[in-house]
Design a protein around this motif. Sequence first.
Motif, PDB file in Angstrom:
ATOM      1  N   LYS A 191      15.436   8.182   4.949  1.00  0.00           N
ATOM      2  CA  LYS A 191      16.132   8.460   3.974  1.00  0.00           C
ATOM      3  C   LYS A 191      15.289   7.186   2.532  1.00  0.00           C
ATOM      4  CE  LYS A 191      20.589   8.025   5.982  1.00  0.00           C
ATOM      5  NZ  LYS A 191      21.669   7.006   5.645  1.00  0.00           N
ATOM      6  N   LYS A 192      14.552   6.496   3.324  1.00  0.00           N
ATOM      7  CA  LYS A 192      13.663   5.612   2.276  1.00  0.00           C
ATOM      8  C   LYS A 192      11.937   6.076   2.347  1.00  0.00           C
ATOM      9  CE  LYS A 192      13.427   1.524  -0.829  1.00  0.00           C
ATOM     10  NZ  LYS A 192      13.727   0.705  -0.819  1.00  0.00           N
ATOM     11  N   ILE A 193      10.732   5.653   1.476  1.00  0.00           N
ATOM     12  CA  ILE A 193       9.572   5.543   2.097  1.00  0.00           C
ATOM     13  C   ILE A 193       9.290   5.039   0.848  1.00  0.00           C
ATOM     14  CG2 ILE A 193       7.592   6.770   2.583  1.00  0.00           C
ATOM     15  CD1 ILE A 193       8.854   8.976   3.981  1.00  0.00           C
ATOM     16  N   VAL A 194       8.200   3.830   1.590  1.00  0.00           N
ATOM     17  CA  VAL A 194       7.058   3.258   0.342  1.00  0.00           C
ATOM     18  C   VAL A 194       6.330   3.100   0.906  1.00  0.00           C
ATOM     19  CG1 VAL A 194       7.152   0.792  -0.326  1.00  0.00           C
ATOM     20  CG2 VAL A 194       9.141   1.259   0.207  1.00  0.00           C
ATOM     21  N   HIS A 195       5.346   3.265   0.086  1.00  0.00           N
ATOM     22  CA  HIS A 195       4.143   3.612  -0.036  1.00  0.00           C
ATOM     23  C   HIS A 195       3.126   2.633  -0.582  1.00  0.00           C
ATOM     24  CE1 HIS A 195       0.099   6.610   0.641  1.00  0.00           C
ATOM     25  NE2 HIS A 195      -0.684   5.346   1.086  1.00  0.00           N
ATOM     26  N   ARG A 196       2.810   1.409   0.128  1.00  0.00           N
ATOM     27  CA  ARG A 196       1.638   0.701  -0.405  1.00  0.00           C
ATOM     28  C   ARG A 196       0.134   0.593  -1.055  1.00  0.00           C
ATOM     29  NH1 ARG A 196       4.544  -4.730  -0.893  1.00  0.00           N
ATOM     30  NH2 ARG A 196       2.606  -5.105  -2.341  1.00  0.00           N
ATOM     31  N   TYR A 197      -0.661   0.108  -1.742  1.00  0.00           N
ATOM     32  CA  TYR A 197      -1.647   0.798  -1.980  1.00  0.00           C
ATOM     33  C   TYR A 197      -2.366  -0.672  -2.198  1.00  0.00           C
ATOM     34  CZ  TYR A 197      -0.542   5.431  -2.128  1.00  0.00           C
ATOM     35  OH  TYR A 197      -0.567   6.921  -2.249  1.00  0.00           O
ATOM     36  N   PRO A 198      -2.981  -1.473  -1.851  1.00  0.00           N
ATOM     37  CA  PRO A 198      -3.920  -2.446  -2.153  1.00  0.00           C
ATOM     38  C   PRO A 198      -5.179  -2.843  -3.174  1.00  0.00           C
ATOM     39  CG  PRO A 198      -5.845  -1.395  -0.559  1.00  0.00           C
ATOM     40  CD  PRO A 198      -4.620  -0.617  -0.141  1.00  0.00           C
ATOM     41  N   GLU A 199      -5.429  -3.991  -3.530  1.00  0.00           N
ATOM     42  CA  GLU A 199      -6.616  -3.737  -5.089  1.00  0.00           C
ATOM     43  C   GLU A 199      -7.573  -3.609  -3.838  1.00  0.00           C
ATOM     44  OE1 GLU A 199      -6.039  -4.972  -8.237  1.00  0.00           O
ATOM     45  OE2 GLU A 199      -4.184  -4.454  -7.171  1.00  0.00           O
ATOM     46  N   PRO A 200      -8.352  -2.359  -4.714  1.00  0.00           N
ATOM     47  CA  PRO A 200      -9.792  -2.200  -4.247  1.00  0.00           C
ATOM     48  C   PRO A 200     -10.827  -3.350  -3.570  1.00  0.00           C
ATOM     49  CG  PRO A 200      -8.762  -1.560  -6.540  1.00  0.00           C
ATOM     50  CD  PRO A 200      -7.744  -2.298  -6.358  1.00  0.00           C
ATOM     51  N   GLY A 201     -11.284  -3.171  -2.596  1.00  0.00           N
ATOM     52  CA  GLY A 201     -12.137  -4.069  -2.020  1.00  0.00           C
ATOM     53  C   GLY A 201     -11.223  -4.343  -0.893  1.00  0.00           C
ATOM     54  N   HIS A 202      -9.798  -4.808  -1.383  1.00  0.00           N
ATOM     55  CA  HIS A 202      -9.222  -5.583  -0.500  1.00  0.00           C
ATOM     56  C   HIS A 202      -8.204  -4.988   0.345  1.00  0.00           C
ATOM     57  CE1 HIS A 202     -10.352  -9.608  -1.647  1.00  0.00           C
ATOM     58  NE2 HIS A 202     -10.528  -9.108  -3.293  1.00  0.00           N
ATOM     59  N   SER A 203      -8.678  -3.939   0.886  1.00  0.00           N
ATOM     60  CA  SER A 203      -7.942  -2.610   2.211  1.00  0.00           C
ATOM     61  C   SER A 203      -8.296  -3.298   3.420  1.00  0.00           C
ATOM     62  CB  SER A 203      -7.981  -1.779   1.202  1.00  0.00           C
ATOM     63  OG  SER A 203      -9.344  -1.078   2.006  1.00  0.00           O
ATOM     64  N   PHE A 204      -8.747  -3.994   4.243  1.00  0.00           N
ATOM     65  CA  PHE A 204      -8.437  -4.614   5.711  1.00  0.00           C
ATOM     66  C   PHE A 204      -7.324  -4.221   6.246  1.00  0.00           C
ATOM     67  CE2 PHE A 204      -8.946  -7.107   9.983  1.00  0.00           C
ATOM     68  CZ  PHE A 204     -10.437  -5.727  10.351  1.00  0.00           C
ATOM     69  N   LEU A 205      -7.187  -3.312   7.065  1.00  0.00           N
ATOM     70  CA  LEU A 205      -6.034  -3.364   8.056  1.00  0.00           C
ATOM     71  C   LEU A 205      -6.047  -2.757   9.022  1.00  0.00           C
ATOM     72  CD1 LEU A 205      -5.573   0.278   5.737  1.00  0.00           C
ATOM     73  CD2 LEU A 205      -3.703  -1.996   5.205  1.00  0.00           C
ATOM     74  N   PRO A 206      -4.516  -2.791   9.310  1.00  0.00           N
ATOM     75  CA  PRO A 206      -4.782  -3.151  11.424  1.00  0.00           C
ATOM     76  C   PRO A 206      -5.995  -2.001  11.664  1.00  0.00           C
ATOM     77  CG  PRO A 206      -2.958  -3.502  10.306  1.00  0.00           C
ATOM     78  CD  PRO A 206      -3.578  -3.310   9.498  1.00  0.00           C
ATOM     79  N   CYS A 207      -5.941  -0.380  11.050  1.00  0.00           N
ATOM     80  CA  CYS A 207      -6.199   0.410  11.763  1.00  0.00           C
ATOM     81  C   CYS A 207      -8.169  -0.755  11.688  1.00  0.00           C
ATOM     82  CB  CYS A 207      -6.496   1.737  11.141  1.00  0.00           C
ATOM     83  SG  CYS A 207      -5.466   1.856  10.547  1.00  0.00           S
ATOM     84  N   ASP A 208      -8.570  -0.757  11.218  1.00  0.00           N
ATOM     85  CA  ASP A 208     -10.004  -1.948  10.823  1.00  0.00           C
ATOM     86  C   ASP A 208     -10.467  -2.251  12.000  1.00  0.00           C
ATOM     87  OD1 ASP A 208     -10.919  -0.495   8.054  1.00  0.00           O
ATOM     88  OD2 ASP A 208      -9.322  -2.022   7.499  1.00  0.00           O
ATOM     89  N   ARG A 209      -8.929  -3.322  12.140  1.00  0.00           N
ATOM     90  CA  ARG A 209      -9.372  -4.167  13.360  1.00  0.00           C
ATOM     91  C   ARG A 209      -9.740  -2.811  14.825  1.00  0.00           C
ATOM     92  NH1 ARG A 209      -5.944  -7.478  11.773  1.00  0.00           N
ATOM     93  NH2 ARG A 209      -4.124  -6.603  12.894  1.00  0.00           N
TER      94      ARG A 209
END
Length: 355
Positions: A191-209
């Motif tokens: 029923k709801k999706i929220v898509h969050r984007y970081p400030e450019p240059g600060h996009s370290f996510l669990p995927c990167d780990r």
Amino acid sequence: VLGVFGFFCRFFADNFNIRFGYPRTDTCETCDRLKNVINVETNEESKMLLETEKQVHVSKAEFFYQDLKKYEEESKINNTTEVLCFDYQQNLPLPHVPAGDVFYKRQLWVYNFCIYSGKTGKSYFYMYDEAVAKKGKNEVISFLKHFFDTILDRQVTTIYLFSDNCSAQNKNHTLTQFLYTVVNTKMHGIKKIVHRYPEPGHSFLPCDRNFGQIEKQRRRQERVFLPVTYQNIVTKTSKKFKVINVTQNLILNFADHFKPKFKTQKQLLQLLTYRNMSYSEDGLRVSILSSIPTESQPFILEKPRTILTLPDLEFRLYHQPLPINPAKLKDVQDLVSKYVPPDCLYFYSSLTSHD
């Protein structure tokens, strides 16, 4: 050398509370620029303004990570909430051999797309080589749809997405149309999706780990000749890692399917400026600030009297193996003739090039 350095780091940290850091990579362009300007600025008033600008920039970045942590913790105790992070790993080369001439030859790429679940702590890796598909918006959306169809807990009604700002893959009108359609049609009860984007240059996510863990495991493998070897490396890296072998049947042409159903959005939505996009049954709300969930009136994206649907197999994006650039294929074949054992030649013999 790194092993000795690591030993002394641990020794001093444990005994003297002194810590050493490794050299940083992939730092933020804005932070670096402001730091350099601040260091040489002599006017105190101008310097104060620059320092304030840097503090605001860093605060925006920190808010993104605070929200990621907050919603991830919520998803673990709330059956109706899920947090997903997604990104591509750096391309993996084939054949991978410890030979000097590899540095002067183009190689075939294996792609690895990760979707991390905050609810379960598990990660799902969609892996394929460049003869199967590309690394575009249709691929990203196809993997998200596959996850929603086959992996997402059916109790989930609210999804928080976290990704970087890459426009070709994660921040484009086709992805917006897909997420809008998922909510509009209440696909699997979402029923709801929220898509969050970081400030450019600060996009370290669990995927990167996760990618760092995989890379550590990969360095133990001196030679790789087949895509399945990379899949095995990922699987062995963690019990929480699962590999999905991507075939062309999984990749659908969302861009062409949605084109007649949605209004022209280039003037309506300035996607690159947004840090927060919220999809619900009343439409799409956006914000240019990470700290403000939504600041706009809801956008209605579909054309009048349009029934929104998702594509099926009739909208397959690919119908045959993708051709490899002739010059690149020549380099690959040269490496194959020198280093690839006979029992792996079948994979490379199936590669084709442009006419």
